[in-house]
Write a protein that holds these residues in place. Structure first.
Motif, PDB file in Angstrom:
ATOM      1  N   ARG A  90       0.848  -1.196   0.000  1.00 57.38           N
ATOM      2  CA  ARG A  90       0.000   0.000   0.000  1.00 57.38           C
ATOM      3  C   ARG A  90       0.878   1.239   0.000  1.00 57.38           C
ATOM      4  N   MET A 129      10.954   0.107  -7.902  1.00 50.92           N
ATOM      5  CA  MET A 129      11.228   1.412  -7.312  1.00 50.92           C
ATOM      6  C   MET A 129      10.331   2.484  -7.926  1.00 50.92           C
ATOM      7  N   LEU A 133       8.406   3.881  -5.152  1.00 54.11           N
ATOM      8  CA  LEU A 133       9.162   5.116  -4.882  1.00 54.11           C
ATOM      9  C   LEU A 133      10.071   5.015  -3.662  1.00 54.11           C
TER      10      LEU A 133
ATOM     11  N   GLU B  87      -0.861   3.689 -11.134  1.00 56.78           N
ATOM     12  CA  GLU B  87      -0.881   2.231 -11.077  1.00 56.78           C
ATOM     13  C   GLU B  87      -2.223   1.672 -11.550  1.00 56.78           C
ATOM     14  N   LYS B 138      12.944   7.651  -6.712  1.00 54.43           N
ATOM     15  CA  LYS B 138      12.908   7.848  -8.157  1.00 54.43           C
ATOM     16  C   LYS B 138      13.451   9.229  -8.511  1.00 54.43           C
ATOM     17  N   TYR B 145       3.469  12.278   0.682  1.00 54.64           N
ATOM     18  CA  TYR B 145       2.305  11.495   0.269  1.00 54.64           C
ATOM     19  C   TYR B 145       1.146  11.777   1.200  1.00 54.64           C
ATOM     20  N   LEU B 150      -4.901   7.328   1.563  1.00 56.67           N
ATOM     21  CA  LEU B 150      -3.951   6.249   1.247  1.00 56.67           C
ATOM     22  C   LEU B 150      -4.659   4.955   0.851  1.00 56.67           C
ATOM     23  N   LYS B 151      -5.805   4.704   1.454  1.00 55.20           N
ATOM     24  CA  LYS B 151      -6.468   3.425   1.194  1.00 55.20           C
ATOM     25  C   LYS B 151      -7.043   3.337  -0.227  1.00 55.20           C
ATOM     26  N   TYR B 152      -7.093   4.449  -0.932  1.00 50.28           N
ATOM     27  CA  TYR B 152      -7.542   4.402  -2.329  1.00 50.28           C
ATOM     28  C   TYR B 152      -6.357   4.309  -3.284  1.00 50.28           C
ATOM     29  N   GLY B 153      -5.162   4.044  -2.754  1.00 54.34           N
ATOM     30  CA  GLY B 153      -3.948   3.981  -3.572  1.00 54.34           C
ATOM     31  C   GLY B 153      -3.086   5.192  -3.288  1.00 54.34           C
ATOM     32  N   ARG B 154      -1.805   4.970  -2.948  1.00 54.07           N
ATOM     33  CA  ARG B 154      -0.941   6.064  -2.527  1.00 54.07           C
ATOM     34  C   ARG B 154      -0.724   7.100  -3.641  1.00 54.07           C
ATOM     35  N   CYS B 158       5.287  13.545  -6.511  1.00 54.51           N
ATOM     36  CA  CYS B 158       5.872  13.508  -7.854  1.00 54.51           C
ATOM     37  C   CYS B 158       5.028  12.678  -8.817  1.00 54.51           C
ATOM     38  N   GLN B 159       3.852  12.235  -8.339  1.00 54.14           N
ATOM     39  CA  GLN B 159       2.989  11.429  -9.204  1.00 54.14           C
ATOM     40  C   GLN B 159       1.824  12.247  -9.747  1.00 54.14           C
TER      41      GLN B 159
END
Ligand SMILES: [Zn+2]
Ligand SMILES: [Zn+2]
Ligand SMILES: [Zn+2]
Ligand SMILES: [Zn+2]
Lengths: 223, 516
Positions: A90, A129, A133, B87, B138, B145, B150-154, B158-159
């Motif tokens: 997660r 990675m 990240l 993702e 990266k 973050y 968070l529970k819906y996807g981190r 930088c994303q």
């Protein structure tokens, strides 16, 4: 401060003692993971709990050991699995941060005598990675008060958790030395999140041994 | 990086538009050709079998293109208005290699930082304590973050967050198989009409202020049907999972031809989409500009009123031309102040007045079950109703249970709260009347209906019992036509403002109801 798992506000009692060292990360009483420390006699090689303290079957079978021995902090059970899943799958970087003190104590208990040790986190592949990240092993290494050095890199091989034991044993060594890094003088302690079959850590140790490191140990969060 | 992405998206868009046009054109031309061929058919077919096969070929072609169009329709339902992480987008692309050709993907920076203020693009959270820093492997600098979603996807700074939309969608009427025969009371009728009207005229807001037990769900059906008939997408969001599960069979019975999906934390339907969505308010976080009609049940309830982000997320999930319908028995002053068009339903569907709570000063210092409460329970046992006892905390519920069980050894008495494992089973048993007395925390405060109960609130002066909560709790009594009265009693040490105001507001409703 908010609980890292359920996000409820936690009122920290402010006292003179706590003023200087207020923690930023913690779990509330309801979410505190019920981790079990590995205590009592363990297998001298892999650090698994063995009531007699004799070498376990898996370790007897293993040939060509480059690793002196492994030691782990917690039993790999429901609680530690859930916590590691939160961190690794997660992508919750700080899921393990509140365990800093315990991890340090555990490390010193086993490797306190290695004053000159360098920590080498087991690497993740570039692809992993990019998704995650961060490298959870490097994260654990950063919680230990010793210098860490990323000496290794990894080819992408797919999700470890999804493979059968045999598949994992069959895999060729996915690790290689990072270019342009000078090797440390003293002993090396490999750091990883979990030791299951030991294949990963032994692969990493083999690469370091070939490179000329004589003393290699490993420390994982769970076993 | 973003610029590149933007450019590629633009190219993809262009490509989609062209694709869409060619598909549409080919359908039109081939159907025209078939028409002309079949017109000449009777004479021609006898002469030549070749022609016949040509017709068949053409029909096939039309069929496949129609299928393509349907696929676009499906994609619209599946993806339009969805917010996904990098993702999740990768997974979608694996499932549908043609994804880039059918949808428009917009990239939004996941976390925006302006003058030290951070905001998460998905949950709209701005609380600094919920953004955690970490060394990014990266980009080799400190990223942040968002812990809140968070529970819906981190999502890290930088994303990017991707907003999927389909521009070239043509609304088409939907067969709903509407089966709704129950007669509405004049009050329900009025509210129902107003709702239909609001949806037809694309009004932005409508507040339906209806007392507990007014029959809210029945008032919604015609409006929702109206929306679906004109190809609008409808979402009914409520704060509690239990309520969603209760609503689903009722909606399925009314809209027999419409696939309905049910989304809540841990439901199987989370990856599906449909014309009619029932979901918890939390699930609205997945959407942006997705619905034409968004009905929000219990607007005043936790967690909706507690979390400003949920309100913003709900507003985001609605299209610019969409209609917001708020339902509430106890609208908060902040909502009332907005002066949205309001429809007021002060009478229960059975026409009887709301039971007015009776207040009792009682000391809970020495025992969780004081003598006068025990006497009241004994008295009420004679009327053959079940009893719901509300307490403020889980601890209190667990402490009270043995006392009540000891006092009434012949009765079945249970306690239920958010953390009890048999929660659903206990509620079902209470509904089947196999439990006589149920001790509960505020989890049964709203939404759930039992036909014939008395309601006691112990320590009604506790903070969790605010005005809205007390009105809702009192509203659990007298819900059925066969037993429209019920006894509601509040026990407390201090007569709080919340208690006073809740009784006042129930009395006011009854007065208004009588006048109408
Ligand atoms: Zn917690
Ligand atoms: Zn061993
Ligand atoms: Zn967020
Ligand atoms: Zn980064």
């Amino acid at each position: 401060m908010k609980c890292l798992i359920c996000l409820t506000d936690m009122n920290q009692a402010i006292s003179w003692q706590s003023l200087g060292k207020r923690q930023r990360y913690g779990y509330c009483a309801d979410c505190e993971p019920k981790l079990k420390l590995i205590t009592g006699p363990v297998c001298p090689d892999c650090g698994r709990h063995v009531s007699t303290g004799a070498m376990c079957h898996d370790c007897k079978e293993r040939r060509g050991k480059s690793l002196s021995y492994n030691r782990s902090l917690y039993h790999y059970d429901g609680a530690s699995k859930a916590l590691l899943t939160l961190c690794k799958y997660r992508y919750h970087y700080h899921a393990l941060t509140p365990l800093k003190r315990e991890i340090n104590q555990g490390f010193l208990q086993h490797y306190g005598k290695l004053k000159q040790a360098t920590l080498v986190p087991v690497p993740v592949s570039t692809k992993r990675m990019e998704e995650r990240l961060f490298n959870q092993a490097a994260l654990i290494a950063s919680l230990i008060n010793r210098p860490a050095l990323s000496l290794l890199d990894k080819h992408h091989t797919g999700k470890q958790a999804l493979k059968t034991r045999q598949e994992r044993l069959d895999l060729a060594n996915p690790f290689y030395l990072t270019e342009g890094k000078s090797l440390p003088k003293g002993p090396i302690v490999l750091i990883d999140d979990v030791y299951t079959t030991g294949t990963t850590i032994h692969h990493a140790a083999n690469v370091l041994k070939t490179a000329g490191i004589s003393e290699i140990y490993s420390f994982t969060l769970a076993r | 990086m973003l610029k590149q992405l933007d450019q590629s998206i633009r190219m993809v868009n262009h490509y989609i538009n062209q694709q869409w046009l060619t598909v549409k054109k080919s359908v039109i031309t081939s159907s025209k050709r078939i028409q002309s061929l079949t017109k000449q058919g009777p004479t021609l077919v006898k002469e030549s079998n070749a022609k016949k096969s040509l017709i068949a070929k053409q029909t096939d072609k039309v069929k496949t293109t129609l299928k393509q169009l349907e696929a676009i329709e499906d994609t619209y339902l599946l993806l339009d208005g969805l917010l996904v992480t990098h993702e999740q987008l990768g997974i979608l692309k694996k499932q549908r290699p043609d994804l880039n050709q059918v949808i428009d993907i917009r990239a939004l920076p996941a976390i925006t930082k302006t003058r030290g203020f951070m905001q998460c693009a998905r949950c709209l959270n701005t609380d600094r304590a919920l953004f955690l820093p970490f060394p990014c492997g990266k980009c080799h600098k400190t990223d942040w973050y968002c812990l809140n979603c968070l529970k819906y996807g981190r999502l890290a700074s930088c994303q990017t967050l991707f907003h999927l939309t389909i521009q070239h969608h043509q609304t088409k009427p939907l067969q709903t198989g509407f089966q709704f025969t129950s007669t509405l009371t004049p009050h329900q009728e009025r509210a129902s009409d107003q709702l239909v009207n609001a949806i037809q005229t694309n009004e932005r807001h409508l507040l339906i202020h209806a007392v507990c037990g007014a029959g809210k769900t029945e008032m919604l059906f015609r409006g929702i049907n109206q929306a679906l008939l004109t190809g609008k997408r409808v979402c009914v969001a409520t704060p509690r999972q239990d309520v969603i599960k209760e609503l689903l069979p009722r909606f399925q019975a009314v809209f027999t031809d419409v696939p309905i999906i049910c989304q809540y934390g841990g439901s199987d339907d989370n990856h599906k989409r449909a014309w009619l969505t029932l979901c918890t308010t939390h699930q609205l976080i997945r959407y942006k500009l997705a619905f034409d009609v968004l009905i929000i049940d219990e607007v005043d309830a936790f967690p909706y009123h507690n979390d400003q982000h949920l309100i913003k997320q709900a507003a985001r999930a609605l299209k610019d031309t969409g209609t917001f319908i708020y339902l509430s028995a106890t609208p908060r002053p902040a909502l009332v102040k907005k002066r949205y068009p309001t429809c007021f339903v002060p009478v229960r569907y059975h026409g009887h007045p709301l039971p007015v709570p009776r207040p009792y000063f009682t000391s809970f210092k020495h025992t969780p079950l004081p003598k006068n409460v025990r006497e009241a329970i004994t008295n009420e046992r004679e009327n053959n109703r079940q009893l719901l006892i509300f307490v403020a905390t889980i601890k209190q519920a667990e402490a009270l249970l043995p006392h009540v069980q000891a006092a009434y050894p012949t009765l079945t008495i249970e306690a239920v709260h958010a953390r009890s494992e048999k929660r659903k089973a206990l509620i079902d048993e209470f509904r089947l009347r196999t439990i006589d007395i149920l001790i509960t925390t505020t989890i049964l405060e709203r939404g759930v209906t039992f036909p014939s109960v008395d309601v006691f609130v112990l320590q009604a002066d506790h903070d969790v019992f605010d005005e809205a909560a007390l009105v809702q709790i009192a509203g659990r009594a007298g819900r059925s036509k066969d037993d429209p009265t019920g006894s509601v009693q509040f026990y407390f040490e201090t007569y709080t403002k919340a208690i006073r105001k809740s009784i006042k507001s129930i009395n006011k409703m009854n007065v208004l109801g009588e006048r109408l």
